[in-house]
Design a protein around this motif. Structure first.
Motif, PDB file in Angstrom:
ATOM      1  N   HIS A  17      -5.619  -5.275   0.115  1.00 17.89           N
ATOM      2  CA  HIS A  17      -6.793  -5.518   0.949  1.00 17.89           C
ATOM      3  C   HIS A  17      -7.470  -4.238   1.420  1.00 17.89           C
ATOM      4  CE1 HIS A  17      -5.600  -9.709   0.958  1.00 17.89           C
ATOM      5  NE2 HIS A  17      -4.402  -9.352   1.393  1.00 17.89           N
ATOM      6  N   GLN A  18      -7.085  -3.104   0.859  1.00 13.07           N
ATOM      7  CA  GLN A  18      -7.714  -1.839   1.220  1.00 13.07           C
ATOM      8  C   GLN A  18      -7.592  -0.871   0.053  1.00 13.07           C
ATOM      9  OE1 GLN A  18      -5.667   0.114   4.469  1.00 13.07           O
ATOM     10  NE2 GLN A  18      -3.671   0.030   3.471  1.00 13.07           N
ATOM     11  N   PRO A  19      -8.537   0.052  -0.097  1.00 12.48           N
ATOM     12  CA  PRO A  19      -8.417   1.060  -1.158  1.00 12.48           C
ATOM     13  C   PRO A  19      -7.309   2.060  -0.822  1.00 12.48           C
ATOM     14  CG  PRO A  19     -10.349   1.479   0.179  1.00 12.48           C
ATOM     15  CD  PRO A  19      -9.792   0.179   0.663  1.00 12.48           C
ATOM     16  N   LYS A  20      -6.741   2.669  -1.843  1.00 13.84           N
ATOM     17  CA  LYS A  20      -5.618   3.582  -1.634  1.00 13.84           C
ATOM     18  C   LYS A  20      -5.924   4.716  -0.658  1.00 13.84           C
ATOM     19  CE  LYS A  20      -4.242   6.095  -5.145  1.00 13.84           C
ATOM     20  NZ  LYS A  20      -3.558   6.572  -6.376  1.00 13.84           N
ATOM     21  N   PRO A  21      -7.132   5.288  -0.656  1.00  9.36           N
ATOM     22  CA  PRO A  21      -7.367   6.381   0.301  1.00  9.36           C
ATOM     23  C   PRO A  21      -7.273   5.973   1.768  1.00  9.36           C
ATOM     24  CG  PRO A  21      -8.970   6.453  -1.478  1.00  9.36           C
ATOM     25  CD  PRO A  21      -8.239   5.163  -1.615  1.00  9.36           C
ATOM     26  N   MET A  22      -7.212   4.675   2.039  1.00  8.09           N
ATOM     27  CA  MET A  22      -7.069   4.209   3.414  1.00  8.09           C
ATOM     28  C   MET A  22      -5.614   3.973   3.797  1.00  8.09           C
ATOM     29  SD  MET A  22      -9.945   4.264   4.924  1.00  8.09           S
ATOM     30  CE  MET A  22      -9.503   3.322   6.397  1.00  8.09           C
ATOM     31  N   VAL A  23      -4.700   4.116   2.847  1.00 10.39           N
ATOM     32  CA  VAL A  23      -3.278   3.997   3.161  1.00 10.39           C
ATOM     33  C   VAL A  23      -2.885   5.142   4.092  1.00 10.39           C
ATOM     34  CG1 VAL A  23      -0.938   4.109   2.193  1.00 10.39           C
ATOM     35  CG2 VAL A  23      -2.718   2.783   1.025  1.00 10.39           C
ATOM     36  N   LYS A  24      -2.152   4.816   5.144  1.00  8.52           N
ATOM     37  CA  LYS A  24      -1.823   5.829   6.149  1.00  8.52           C
ATOM     38  C   LYS A  24      -0.525   6.562   5.816  1.00  8.52           C
ATOM     39  CE  LYS A  24      -4.266   3.861  10.110  1.00  8.52           C
ATOM     40  NZ  LYS A  24      -4.150   3.391  11.514  1.00  8.52           N
TER      41      LYS A  24
END
Length: 221
Positions: A17-24
């Protein structure tokens, strides 16, 4: 130029549900770690998007960067850089991947200090394999005494480089890898490499998150 258009399939549920660059990682999205490298140099920055682009567009809305959504298909690194040329301004461009973290000197500053446009058309930042955390291959390039590189098991390409973006105009395909540009530079002897003195961690999978956080905390990995 920050490459952020990939699907992040190796992240599994984390990118449902989110693009990889938004992974924390360490409490901060990957894209923010990457932007922090460019900030001290005052660079005009372009980020390419494709998968769930609206999420990154919203996150980056007040950051001062330019976002370019690639559709219907991803243009890959070479096509993406060519697509961004009019937004990057004149002169050479830095490129960075958005799925790697660094511990040590600013990689862009290191490249800037070593760049010599009279003899180089591209300068790639390379990592000794023992400092390339999460990399499972045998390396990508061999460095000679003059700083020129050839392909082969040795140093690992980090995703960071300085390159003359006009070279992408010599490739006929719409979507293509920068490897095609590098092949031309290898033949002309104008592809150079610079060893990086710190550590670099691939964050392409959930295991990479833990590995990167341990690296940032200076914990043995």
């Amino acid at each position: 130029m920050i490459f952020a258009a990939g699907f992040g399939t190796r992240m599994g549920a984390l990118t449902a549900h989110q693009p990889k660059p938004m992974v924390k990682v360490a409490g901060k999205p990957l894209i923010d770690h990457t932007l922090a490298l460019a900030a001290p140099l005052g660079l005009k920055t372009v980020v390419n998007l494709h998968y769930l682009p609206h999420i990154l567009e919203e996150h980056l809305a007040d950051s001062g960067v330019t976002t370019l959504t690639e559709a219907p298909d991803i243009l890959e690194t070479g096509g993406g850089l060519r697509n961004a040329r009019t937004h990057l301004g004149s002169g050479p461009a830095f490129t960075l991947n958005s799925d790697a973290l660094w511990r040590g000197p600013n990689p862009l500053s290191a490249l800037q200090a070593a760049w010599d446009p009279d003899k180089m058309d591209a300068l790639l930042l390379l990592i000794p394999r023992e400092n390339a955390l999460g990399h499972k291959g045998m390396g990508d390039f061999i460095l000679n005494k003059t700083g020129q590189i050839t392909r082969g098991a040795g140093l690992v390409y980090s995703g960071a480089q300085i390159i003359k973006p006009e070279l992408t105009e010599e490739i006929n395909e719409r979507a293509f890898s920068l490897n095609l540009v590098w092949d031309k530079l290898l033949a002309s002897g104008r592809l150079y490499g610079l060893p990086y003195s710190g550590q670099w961690c691939d964050v392409g999978s959930p295991e990479g998150i833990t590995r990167a956080e341990r690296m940032l905390n200076d914990t043995p990995v």
